[in-house]
Design a protein around this motif. Structure first.
Motif, PDB file in Angstrom:
ATOM      1  N   THR A  41       0.667  -1.229  -0.016  1.00 38.58           N
ATOM      2  CA  THR A  41      -0.122  -0.218  -0.071  1.00 38.58           C
ATOM      3  C   THR A  41       0.676   1.225  -0.128  1.00 38.58           C
ATOM      4  N   ASP A  42       2.172   1.133  -0.215  1.00 35.35           N
ATOM      5  CA  ASP A  42       3.237   2.377  -0.329  1.00 35.35           C
ATOM      6  C   ASP A  42       3.104   2.878   1.070  1.00 35.35           C
ATOM      7  N   GLY A  43       3.179   2.121   2.263  1.00 30.46           N
ATOM      8  CA  GLY A  43       3.068   2.949   3.406  1.00 30.46           C
ATOM      9  C   GLY A  43       1.781   3.419   3.926  1.00 30.46           C
ATOM     10  N   PHE A  44       0.935   2.718   3.399  1.00 26.04           N
ATOM     11  CA  PHE A  44      -0.652   3.263   3.537  1.00 26.04           C
ATOM     12  C   PHE A  44      -1.160   4.487   3.152  1.00 26.04           C
ATOM     13  N   ARG A  45      -0.511   4.695   1.946  1.00 27.06           N
ATOM     14  CA  ARG A  45      -0.538   6.249   1.181  1.00 27.06           C
ATOM     15  C   ARG A  45      -1.692   5.868   0.182  1.00 27.06           C
ATOM     16  N   ARG A  46      -1.827   4.762  -0.323  1.00 35.81           N
ATOM     17  CA  ARG A  46      -2.727   4.453  -1.671  1.00 35.81           C
ATOM     18  C   ARG A  46      -4.193   4.244  -1.101  1.00 35.81           C
ATOM     19  N   ILE A  47      -4.976   5.398  -0.259  1.00 36.15           N
ATOM     20  CA  ILE A  47      -5.903   5.435   0.083  1.00 36.15           C
ATOM     21  C   ILE A  47      -7.192   5.431  -1.254  1.00 36.15           C
ATOM     22  N   ILE A  48      -8.160   4.269  -1.020  1.00 34.53           N
ATOM     23  CA  ILE A  48      -8.968   4.529  -1.916  1.00 34.53           C
ATOM     24  C   ILE A  48     -10.400   5.018  -1.170  1.00 34.53           C
ATOM     25  N   ASP A  49     -10.760   4.715   0.017  1.00 34.50           N
ATOM     26  CA  ASP A  49     -11.840   5.457   0.663  1.00 34.50           C
ATOM     27  C   ASP A  49     -11.444   5.389   2.086  1.00 34.50           C
ATOM     28  N   ASN A  50     -12.244   6.435   2.681  1.00 34.16           N
ATOM     29  CA  ASN A  50     -11.858   6.433   4.231  1.00 34.16           C
ATOM     30  C   ASN A  50     -13.293   6.790   4.937  1.00 34.16           C
ATOM     31  N   SER A  51     -14.226   6.822   4.211  1.00 33.96           N
ATOM     32  CA  SER A  51     -15.753   7.172   4.849  1.00 33.96           C
ATOM     33  C   SER A  51     -16.078   6.062   5.651  1.00 33.96           C
ATOM     34  N   HIS A  52     -15.758   4.667   5.619  1.00 40.69           N
ATOM     35  CA  HIS A  52     -16.071   3.357   6.420  1.00 40.69           C
ATOM     36  C   HIS A  52     -14.887   2.869   7.203  1.00 40.69           C
ATOM     37  N   GLY A  53     -13.802   3.542   7.311  1.00 43.56           N
ATOM     38  CA  GLY A  53     -12.729   2.864   7.639  1.00 43.56           C
ATOM     39  C   GLY A  53     -11.695   2.866   6.662  1.00 43.56           C
ATOM     40  N   ALA A  66      -5.124  -5.763  -5.218  1.00 45.70           N
ATOM     41  CA  ALA A  66      -6.063  -6.084  -4.187  1.00 45.70           C
ATOM     42  C   ALA A  66      -6.528  -4.948  -3.679  1.00 45.70           C
ATOM     43  N   MET A  67      -7.558  -4.995  -2.877  1.00 47.44           N
ATOM     44  CA  MET A  67      -8.365  -3.898  -1.792  1.00 47.44           C
ATOM     45  C   MET A  67      -8.016  -4.316  -0.444  1.00 47.44           C
ATOM     46  N   VAL A  68      -7.357  -3.505   0.357  1.00 44.09           N
ATOM     47  CA  VAL A  68      -7.045  -3.669   1.691  1.00 44.09           C
ATOM     48  C   VAL A  68      -7.898  -2.830   2.654  1.00 44.09           C
ATOM     49  N   LYS A  69      -8.676  -3.537   3.555  1.00 44.62           N
ATOM     50  CA  LYS A  69      -9.463  -2.994   4.306  1.00 44.62           C
ATOM     51  C   LYS A  69      -8.738  -3.158   6.110  1.00 44.62           C
ATOM     52  N   GLU A  70      -8.697  -2.135   6.740  1.00 45.81           N
ATOM     53  CA  GLU A  70      -8.299  -2.227   8.145  1.00 45.81           C
ATOM     54  C   GLU A  70      -9.482  -2.389   9.072  1.00 45.81           C
ATOM     55  N   GLU A 114     -11.908  -2.711 -10.431  1.00 42.38           N
ATOM     56  CA  GLU A 114     -11.278  -1.520 -10.917  1.00 42.38           C
ATOM     57  C   GLU A 114     -12.224  -0.414 -11.217  1.00 42.38           C
ATOM     58  N   ASN A 115     -13.480  -0.580 -11.567  1.00 45.47           N
ATOM     59  CA  ASN A 115     -14.671   0.388 -11.688  1.00 45.47           C
ATOM     60  C   ASN A 115     -14.879   1.181 -10.674  1.00 45.47           C
ATOM     61  N   GLY A 116     -14.638   1.115  -9.680  1.00 45.65           N
ATOM     62  CA  GLY A 116     -15.120   1.451  -8.352  1.00 45.65           C
ATOM     63  C   GLY A 116     -16.377   1.564  -7.803  1.00 45.65           C
ATOM     64  N   THR A 117     -17.146   2.401  -7.338  1.00 43.06           N
ATOM     65  CA  THR A 117     -18.412   2.002  -6.634  1.00 43.06           C
ATOM     66  C   THR A 117     -19.455   2.751  -7.591  1.00 43.06           C
ATOM     67  N   LEU A 118     -20.923   2.135  -7.479  1.00 39.91           N
ATOM     68  CA  LEU A 118     -22.019   2.532  -8.192  1.00 39.91           C
ATOM     69  C   LEU A 118     -22.089   3.993  -7.891  1.00 39.91           C
ATOM     70  N   HIS A 159     -25.563  -9.817   8.236  1.00 38.36           N
ATOM     71  CA  HIS A 159     -25.084  -8.329   8.213  1.00 38.36           C
ATOM     72  C   HIS A 159     -24.740  -7.832   7.034  1.00 38.36           C
ATOM     73  N   VAL A 160     -25.333  -7.555   6.096  1.00 42.51           N
ATOM     74  CA  VAL A 160     -25.094  -6.749   4.820  1.00 42.51           C
ATOM     75  C   VAL A 160     -25.872  -5.479   4.843  1.00 42.51           C
ATOM     76  N   SER A 161     -24.773  -4.524   4.208  1.00 46.81           N
ATOM     77  CA  SER A 161     -25.339  -3.034   3.904  1.00 46.81           C
ATOM     78  C   SER A 161     -25.369  -2.891   2.202  1.00 46.81           C
ATOM     79  N   VAL A 162     -26.521  -2.710   1.706  1.00 44.31           N
ATOM     80  CA  VAL A 162     -26.826  -2.452   0.428  1.00 44.31           C
ATOM     81  C   VAL A 162     -27.095  -0.988   0.103  1.00 44.31           C
ATOM     82  N   SER A 163     -26.223  -0.361  -0.629  1.00 44.89           N
ATOM     83  CA  SER A 163     -26.124   0.866  -1.262  1.00 44.89           C
ATOM     84  C   SER A 163     -25.418   1.251  -2.346  1.00 44.89           C
ATOM     85  N   SER A 164     -25.574   2.310  -2.995  1.00 45.46           N
ATOM     86  CA  SER A 164     -24.424   2.698  -4.216  1.00 45.46           C
ATOM     87  C   SER A 164     -23.257   2.810  -3.749  1.00 45.46           C
ATOM     88  N   SER A 165     -22.905   2.924  -2.348  1.00 45.42           N
ATOM     89  CA  SER A 165     -21.584   3.180  -2.027  1.00 45.42           C
ATOM     90  C   SER A 165     -21.081   2.067  -1.610  1.00 45.42           C
TER      91      SER A 165
END
Length: 300
Positions: A41-53, A66-70, A114-118, A159-165
């Protein structure tokens, strides 16, 4: 004793990665070190999203992406259980767990989409607008994933969350659910659910997810965000003569390129799904079968 058994099972996860199983059997996830994750993750600098962690894009030495989630909210035992549950999920409309990391911090490693979120594709003017057929296939893909999670998993994944994000789109614009188990924020004393969808589940967890699915359908039809709870959209679709004003709320990006019969069918589903949260009038299999048979969409 249970904690020791979980650690043993995690060791088995790593072993299965190094010794692939024959076709038809479950292959579990790879164990990454903290150093692997930090470097990828290049020292945790390649941030994709920070809204839910924090979620990062990772590029590993073998060339895989890959995508890595803390994961911060779970204790060690709950995290192990989450890995075991997510590692057993196999569905084309659910983001696959590829690996995990424990130690200084805890991470889950998922396949890269690769195409990101809805949400990006519905709200970003620089993105190519989604056509009508793509939106229909997104709905049926999400419904198929929910049916799998609730009725074909043992134990069911409630425990499922359904939304465009929380829906990602792959290179072919197939929907991929990416928020299962984790952001439901189960308490630290996690217990595995029973192996059948009970009446209590139908009235609570299932009802909430069906309501979210209805909101998602309205968002796909109108292009309007439902992040504030979608109060205005719900009020509109529950009105007696709502079908007379569809043209006023339809997403301008669609223009006239949609099928009016399919639109009517989708609105009927959205109306049914959002009628009540506590006492749902429809359940996942019903919605899925209706979309398949009445609207005529095949599973993507």
């Amino acid at each position: 004793m249970d904690h020791l058994l979980l650690k043993i099972r995690l060791l088995l996860l790593s072993w299965f990665h190094l010794h692939p199983s024959p076709p038809g059997t479950i292959c579990f996830a790879r164990h990454f070190s903290y150093r692997d994750i930090k470097k990828a993750t290049d020292g945790f600098r390649r941030i994709i999203d920070n809204s839910h962690g924090a979620t990062y894009k990772a590029k590993f030495q073998d060339g895989s992406v890959a995508m890595v989630k803390e994961i911060r909210d779970f204790d060690e035992e709950a995290f192990y259980k989450e890995v075991l549950l997510l590692g057993c999920l196999h569905h084309r409309h659910i983001v696959s767990l590829c690996g995990f990391s424990t130690g200084r911090k805890r991470f889950l490693v998922f396949e890269n989409i690769e195409n990101g979120t809805l949400k990006d594709h519905l709200n970003d003017p620089l993105k190519t607008p989604l056509n009508w057929r793509t939106r229909l296939h997104i709905v049926i893909g999400v419904a198929a994933a929910l049916e799998y999670l609730y009725f074909f998993c043992n134990p069911p994944m409630y425990h499922v969350s359904v939304s465009s994000s929380t829906i990602l789109l792959d290179e072919n614009y197939n929907a991929k659910l990416c928020n299962i188990g984790i952001l439901g924020s189960r308490p630290n004393n996690v217990t595995l659910p029973q192996s059948s969808c009970t009446k209590e589940c139908d009235d609570q967890e299932c009802g909430n997810v069906i309501f979210q699915l209805g909101l998602l359908i309205l968002e796909l039809i109108t292009g309007q965000s439902s992040e504030d709870g979608g109060a205005e959209l719900i009020q509109w679709v529950q009105e007696y003569r709502f079908s007379k004003t569809v043209h006023k709320v339809l997403d301008p990006d669609l223009g006239d390129n949609y099928d009016s019969r399919e639109l009517k069918g989708l609105l009927a589903v959205a109306r049914l799904c959002t009628k009540s949260v506590d006492k749902p009038t429809a359940f996942t299999p019903q919605v899925f079968r209706y979309l398949q048979k009445k609207i005529g969409i095949a599973v993507a």
